[in-house]
Design a protein around this motif. Structure first.
Motif, PDB file in Angstrom:
ATOM      1  N   VAL A 113       0.858  -1.180   0.000  1.00 59.00           N
ATOM      2  CA  VAL A 113       0.000   0.000   0.000  1.00 59.00           C
ATOM      3  C   VAL A 113       0.893   1.228   0.000  1.00 59.00           C
ATOM      4  O   VAL A 113       1.806   1.342   0.807  1.00 59.00           O
ATOM      5  N   GLU A 114       0.624   2.134  -0.921  1.00 59.95           N
ATOM      6  CA  GLU A 114       1.404   3.361  -1.048  1.00 59.95           C
ATOM      7  C   GLU A 114       0.598   4.512  -0.459  1.00 59.95           C
ATOM      8  O   GLU A 114      -0.537   4.751  -0.853  1.00 59.95           O
ATOM      9  N   THR A 115       1.175   5.196   0.521  1.00 59.80           N
ATOM     10  CA  THR A 115       0.530   6.358   1.135  1.00 59.80           C
ATOM     11  C   THR A 115       1.518   7.514   1.148  1.00 59.80           C
ATOM     12  O   THR A 115       2.657   7.371   0.717  1.00 59.80           O
ATOM     13  N   LYS A 116       1.073   8.641   1.659  1.00 61.12           N
ATOM     14  CA  LYS A 116       1.953   9.793   1.812  1.00 61.12           C
ATOM     15  C   LYS A 116       2.018  10.151   3.284  1.00 61.12           C
ATOM     16  O   LYS A 116       1.023  10.062   4.000  1.00 61.12           O
ATOM     17  N   ASP A 117       3.223  10.550   3.721  1.00 63.40           N
ATOM     18  CA  ASP A 117       3.371  10.956   5.111  1.00 63.40           C
ATOM     19  C   ASP A 117       2.956  12.421   5.260  1.00 63.40           C
ATOM     20  O   ASP A 117       2.461  13.040   4.319  1.00 63.40           O
ATOM     21  N   SER A 118       3.152  12.982   6.436  1.00 62.32           N
ATOM     22  CA  SER A 118       2.694  14.340   6.721  1.00 62.32           C
ATOM     23  C   SER A 118       3.418  15.402   5.895  1.00 62.32           C
ATOM     24  O   SER A 118       2.916  16.510   5.752  1.00 62.32           O
ATOM     25  N   GLU A 119       4.573  15.061   5.350  1.00 60.95           N
ATOM     26  CA  GLU A 119       5.310  16.012   4.523  1.00 60.95           C
ATOM     27  C   GLU A 119       5.075  15.800   3.030  1.00 60.95           C
ATOM     28  O   GLU A 119       5.684  16.468   2.203  1.00 60.95           O
ATOM     29  N   GLY A 120       4.233  14.846   2.676  1.00 56.56           N
ATOM     30  CA  GLY A 120       3.926  14.588   1.278  1.00 56.56           C
ATOM     31  C   GLY A 120       4.829  13.576   0.611  1.00 56.56           C
ATOM     32  O   GLY A 120       4.694  13.317  -0.584  1.00 56.56           O
ATOM     33  N   ASP A 121       5.766  12.992   1.355  1.00 51.08           N
ATOM     34  CA  ASP A 121       6.652  11.971   0.788  1.00 51.08           C
ATOM     35  C   ASP A 121       5.949  10.625   0.762  1.00 51.08           C
ATOM     36  O   ASP A 121       5.102  10.330   1.610  1.00 51.08           O
ATOM     37  N   LEU A 122       6.320   9.795  -0.207  1.00 49.08           N
ATOM     38  CA  LEU A 122       5.720   8.472  -0.318  1.00 49.08           C
ATOM     39  C   LEU A 122       6.181   7.578   0.821  1.00 49.08           C
ATOM     40  O   LEU A 122       7.337   7.628   1.248  1.00 49.08           O
ATOM     41  N   TYR A 123       5.252   6.767   1.312  1.00 50.54           N
ATOM     42  CA  TYR A 123       5.524   5.832   2.399  1.00 50.54           C
ATOM     43  C   TYR A 123       4.817   4.533   2.057  1.00 50.54           C
ATOM     44  O   TYR A 123       3.697   4.554   1.563  1.00 50.54           O
ATOM     45  N   TYR A 124       5.464   3.412   2.295  1.00 53.45           N
ATOM     46  CA  TYR A 124       4.945   2.122   1.863  1.00 53.45           C
ATOM     47  C   TYR A 124       4.656   1.233   3.070  1.00 53.45           C
ATOM     48  O   TYR A 124       5.400   1.224   4.035  1.00 53.45           O
ATOM     49  N   SER A 125       3.568   0.498   2.964  1.00 53.55           N
ATOM     50  CA  SER A 125       3.167  -0.434   4.015  1.00 53.55           C
ATOM     51  C   SER A 125       2.825  -1.777   3.394  1.00 53.55           C
ATOM     52  O   SER A 125       2.336  -1.842   2.267  1.00 53.55           O
ATOM     53  N   ILE A 126       3.080  -2.825   4.155  1.00 48.41           N
ATOM     54  CA  ILE A 126       2.621  -4.162   3.760  1.00 48.41           C
ATOM     55  C   ILE A 126       1.373  -4.426   4.578  1.00 48.41           C
ATOM     56  O   ILE A 126       1.426  -4.512   5.797  1.00 48.41           O
ATOM     57  N   ARG A 127       0.243  -4.501   3.894  1.00 45.26           N
ATOM     58  CA  ARG A 127      -1.046  -4.640   4.560  1.00 45.26           C
ATOM     59  C   ARG A 127      -1.575  -6.055   4.400  1.00 45.26           C
ATOM     60  O   ARG A 127      -1.651  -6.595   3.312  1.00 45.26           O
ATOM     61  N   LEU A 128      -1.933  -6.628   5.519  1.00 49.09           N
ATOM     62  CA  LEU A 128      -2.506  -7.970   5.578  1.00 49.09           C
ATOM     63  C   LEU A 128      -3.986  -7.828   5.900  1.00 49.09           C
ATOM     64  O   LEU A 128      -4.352  -7.116   6.840  1.00 49.09           O
ATOM     65  N   THR A 129      -4.839  -8.479   5.116  1.00 49.08           N
ATOM     66  CA  THR A 129      -6.277  -8.433   5.335  1.00 49.08           C
ATOM     67  C   THR A 129      -6.759  -9.819   5.714  1.00 49.08           C
ATOM     68  O   THR A 129      -6.505 -10.789   4.999  1.00 49.08           O
ATOM     69  N   THR A 130      -7.465  -9.910   6.849  1.00 46.70           N
ATOM     70  CA  THR A 130      -7.972 -11.199   7.318  1.00 46.70           C
ATOM     71  C   THR A 130      -9.313 -11.495   6.672  1.00 46.70           C
ATOM     72  O   THR A 130      -9.903 -10.649   6.004  1.00 46.70           O
ATOM     73  N   ALA A 131      -9.809 -12.717   6.882  1.00 44.43           N
ATOM     74  CA  ALA A 131     -11.072 -13.134   6.284  1.00 44.43           C
ATOM     75  C   ALA A 131     -12.243 -12.297   6.793  1.00 44.43           C
ATOM     76  O   ALA A 131     -13.217 -12.086   6.060  1.00 44.43           O
ATOM     77  N   ASP A 132     -12.166 -11.821   8.037  1.00 40.03           N
ATOM     78  CA  ASP A 132     -13.253 -11.013   8.582  1.00 40.03           C
ATOM     79  C   ASP A 132     -13.146  -9.540   8.200  1.00 40.03           C
ATOM     80  O   ASP A 132     -13.912  -8.712   8.665  1.00 40.03           O
ATOM     81  N   GLY A 133     -12.198  -9.195   7.341  1.00 37.70           N
ATOM     82  CA  GLY A 133     -12.081  -7.843   6.815  1.00 37.70           C
ATOM     83  C   GLY A 133     -11.165  -6.924   7.604  1.00 37.70           C
ATOM     84  O   GLY A 133     -11.003  -5.762   7.243  1.00 37.70           O
ATOM     85  N   MET A 134     -10.567  -7.413   8.664  1.00 45.53           N
ATOM     86  CA  MET A 134      -9.664  -6.579   9.446  1.00 45.53           C
ATOM     87  C   MET A 134      -8.350  -6.404   8.696  1.00 45.53           C
ATOM     88  O   MET A 134      -7.783  -7.364   8.193  1.00 45.53           O
ATOM     89  N   GLN A 135      -7.892  -5.165   8.635  1.00 40.04           N
ATOM     90  CA  GLN A 135      -6.641  -4.865   7.951  1.00 40.04           C
ATOM     91  C   GLN A 135      -5.604  -4.414   8.965  1.00 40.04           C
ATOM     92  O   GLN A 135      -5.925  -3.719   9.927  1.00 40.04           O
ATOM     93  N   MET A 136      -4.369  -4.836   8.757  1.00 35.59           N
ATOM     94  CA  MET A 136      -3.279  -4.421   9.628  1.00 35.59           C
ATOM     95  C   MET A 136      -2.020  -4.249   8.803  1.00 35.59           C
ATOM     96  O   MET A 136      -1.751  -5.021   7.885  1.00 35.59           O
ATOM     97  N   ASP A 137      -1.285  -3.213   9.123  1.00 31.81           N
ATOM     98  CA  ASP A 137      -0.006  -2.963   8.467  1.00 31.81           C
ATOM     99  C   ASP A 137       1.062  -3.704   9.251  1.00 31.81           C
ATOM    100  O   ASP A 137       1.376  -3.334  10.378  1.00 31.81           O
ATOM    101  N   VAL A 138       1.627  -4.740   8.641  1.00 32.00           N
ATOM    102  CA  VAL A 138       2.598  -5.585   9.342  1.00 32.00           C
ATOM    103  C   VAL A 138       4.038  -5.146   9.107  1.00 32.00           C
ATOM    104  O   VAL A 138       4.946  -5.669   9.746  1.00 32.00           O
TER     105      VAL A 138
END
Length: 164
Positions: A113-138
């Protein structure tokens, strides 16, 4: 294979230090009293208004406690894939720990997942989604190559664990 996101620890320590400083200033105010609080302004008052410092401290305490309450709800997350076909999710909060076991076959995999931090720079996360729809950045990083390499290793471990 294990991924961990410990970014929440900064917020925990920051709020603890902020509240400690509020406690120290409260102690100083109680120890010295209001008679020693002076202003530098050339006004008719030689001393600050008696309610000013307690009010300022009350505002800092309210902001600090509110921020600490919010930040204590953000966990450090660890996701570990084992050979038995399970993914162990461990969420660590400052005062408690939650554990969850998910079968690797029940997960679609992790996504970048590509997001932007508070200064506008790109920041990357590895997001895991469970069967019940819960998402977590691992895992998180400002470096896309690091996240892509960790993502491919984690998804390969997921596939191998689900197949075996």
């Amino acid at each position: 294979m294990k991924l961990s996101n410990k970014a929440a620890r900064f917020g925990w320590w920051f709020s603890a230090c902020f509240l400690l400083m509020c406690a120290m200033f409260t102690y100083i105010l109680i120890r010295d009293g209001l008679s020693h609080v002076q202003t530098d302004s050339p006004s008719a008052f030689d001393h600050a208004l008696p309610w000013l410092m307690p009010t300022v401290l009350a505002v800092f305490w309210a902001a600090g406690l509110g921020a600490a309450w919010y930040l204590m709800g953000i966990p450090c997350i660890e996701a570990r894939v084992d050979a038995s076909g399970c993914v162990h999710i461990l969420r660590r909060y400052p005062l408690r720990t939650e554990s969850q076991i998910i079968h690797a076959a029940d997960l679609a995999g992790a996504a970048l997942v590509e997001t932007k931090d508070s200064e506008g720079d790109l920041y990357y996360s590895i997001r895991l989604t469970t069967a019940d729809g819960m998402q977590m950045d691992v895992a998180q990083s400002p470096d896309r190559a690091i996240c892509e390499a960790a993502l491919s290793r984690f998804n390969a471990a997921l596939r191998a664990s689900a197949a075996g």
